[in-house]
Design a protein around this motif. Structure first.
Motif, PDB file in Angstrom:
ATOM      1  N   ALA A 112     -77.819 -57.595 -29.584  1.00  0.00           N
ATOM      2  CA  ALA A 112     -78.623 -56.507 -29.026  1.00  0.00           C
ATOM      3  C   ALA A 112     -78.753 -56.665 -27.511  1.00  0.00           C
ATOM      4  O   ALA A 112     -78.605 -55.686 -26.766  1.00  0.00           O
ATOM      5  N   ALA A 113     -79.008 -57.878 -27.051  1.00  0.00           N
ATOM      6  CA  ALA A 113     -79.127 -58.119 -25.608  1.00  0.00           C
ATOM      7  C   ALA A 113     -77.811 -57.806 -24.904  1.00  0.00           C
ATOM      8  O   ALA A 113     -77.804 -57.195 -23.824  1.00  0.00           O
ATOM      9  N   SER A 114     -76.702 -58.193 -25.503  1.00  0.00           N
ATOM     10  CA  SER A 114     -75.387 -57.902 -24.929  1.00  0.00           C
ATOM     11  C   SER A 114     -75.145 -56.399 -24.858  1.00  0.00           C
ATOM     12  O   SER A 114     -74.625 -55.889 -23.857  1.00  0.00           O
ATOM     13  N   ASP A 115     -75.497 -55.690 -25.916  1.00  0.00           N
ATOM     14  CA  ASP A 115     -75.329 -54.231 -25.939  1.00  0.00           C
ATOM     15  C   ASP A 115     -76.167 -53.566 -24.842  1.00  0.00           C
ATOM     16  O   ASP A 115     -75.708 -52.633 -24.178  1.00  0.00           O
ATOM     17  N   LEU A 116     -77.386 -54.040 -24.656  1.00  0.00           N
ATOM     18  CA  LEU A 116     -78.250 -53.478 -23.616  1.00  0.00           C
ATOM     19  C   LEU A 116     -77.689 -53.760 -22.224  1.00  0.00           C
ATOM     20  O   LEU A 116     -77.685 -52.882 -21.354  1.00  0.00           O
ATOM     21  N   ALA A 117     -77.211 -54.985 -22.014  1.00  0.00           N
ATOM     22  CA  ALA A 117     -76.619 -55.331 -20.715  1.00  0.00           C
ATOM     23  C   ALA A 117     -75.387 -54.464 -20.441  1.00  0.00           C
ATOM     24  O   ALA A 117     -75.199 -53.958 -19.329  1.00  0.00           O
ATOM     25  N   ALA A 118     -74.551 -54.272 -21.457  1.00  0.00           N
ATOM     26  CA  ALA A 118     -73.354 -53.442 -21.310  1.00  0.00           C
ATOM     27  C   ALA A 118     -73.720 -51.985 -21.026  1.00  0.00           C
ATOM     28  O   ALA A 118     -72.950 -51.259 -20.379  1.00  0.00           O
ATOM     29  N   ALA A 119     -74.892 -51.560 -21.471  1.00  0.00           N
ATOM     30  CA  ALA A 119     -75.352 -50.188 -21.239  1.00  0.00           C
ATOM     31  C   ALA A 119     -76.010 -50.036 -19.871  1.00  0.00           C
ATOM     32  O   ALA A 119     -76.488 -48.954 -19.530  1.00  0.00           O
TER      33      ALA A 119
END
Length: 148
Positions: A112-119
């Motif tokens: 989830a943290a990775s997805d948010l950073a990528a967004a």
């Protein structure tokens, strides 16, 4: 009969007033405290310290399934599904918002943290241990199973 106040009493009142004015000046010009710095991985205690600091400029995201969220969650956490996390967050939050995220496991939380950073979210912290770690430090929870 004329009512003349004692000059010593007036001097003492002036001194007290001046002391209050100086104290207010010191308070107004003192530097504002800052919150604990965001780290990519946060413990439940880190989050609690940030909340205890009193700064509401953060968002807690719970990416577990809706049933788990309804049962019990960190007080104030908002639900966002893993499948739509990036788009939901982009439509609801500013990209510079401080975000704390947790899921069912540390792996899900990391994703989830990775997805948010990528967004494009620049300030995201994974809550290590998620809800169980939060409850272990007696952090407040809400939901159907939450204890009062």
């Amino acid at each position: 009969m004329e009512n003349n106040p004692d000059p010593n009493i007036l001097d003492k009142a002036d001194q007290r007033e001046q002391a209050v004015v100086e104290q207010v000046k010191e308070t107004v010009t003192a530097p504002l405290p800052s919150p604990p710095p965001m780290q990519p991985e946060a413990t439940a205690s880190d989050l609690k310290q940030r909340l205890d600091w009193g700064e509401p400029g953060l968002t807690i995201i719970d990416v577990r399934d809706r049933q788990a969220y309804n049962q019990e969650r960190i007080t104030g956490a908002i639900p966002m599904s893993m499948s739509d996390l990036a788009s939901e967050a982009q439509s609801a939050l500013e990209s510079n918002r401080d975000i704390y995220v947790y899921g069912e496991s540390d792996e899900e939380t990391g994703q989830a943290a990775s997805d948010l950073a990528a967004a494009g979210f620049s300030s995201v912290a994974r809550i290590k241990g998620g809800l169980p770690a939060w409850k272990a430090i007696s952090g407040p929870t809400e939901g159907q199973m939450a204890t009062v």
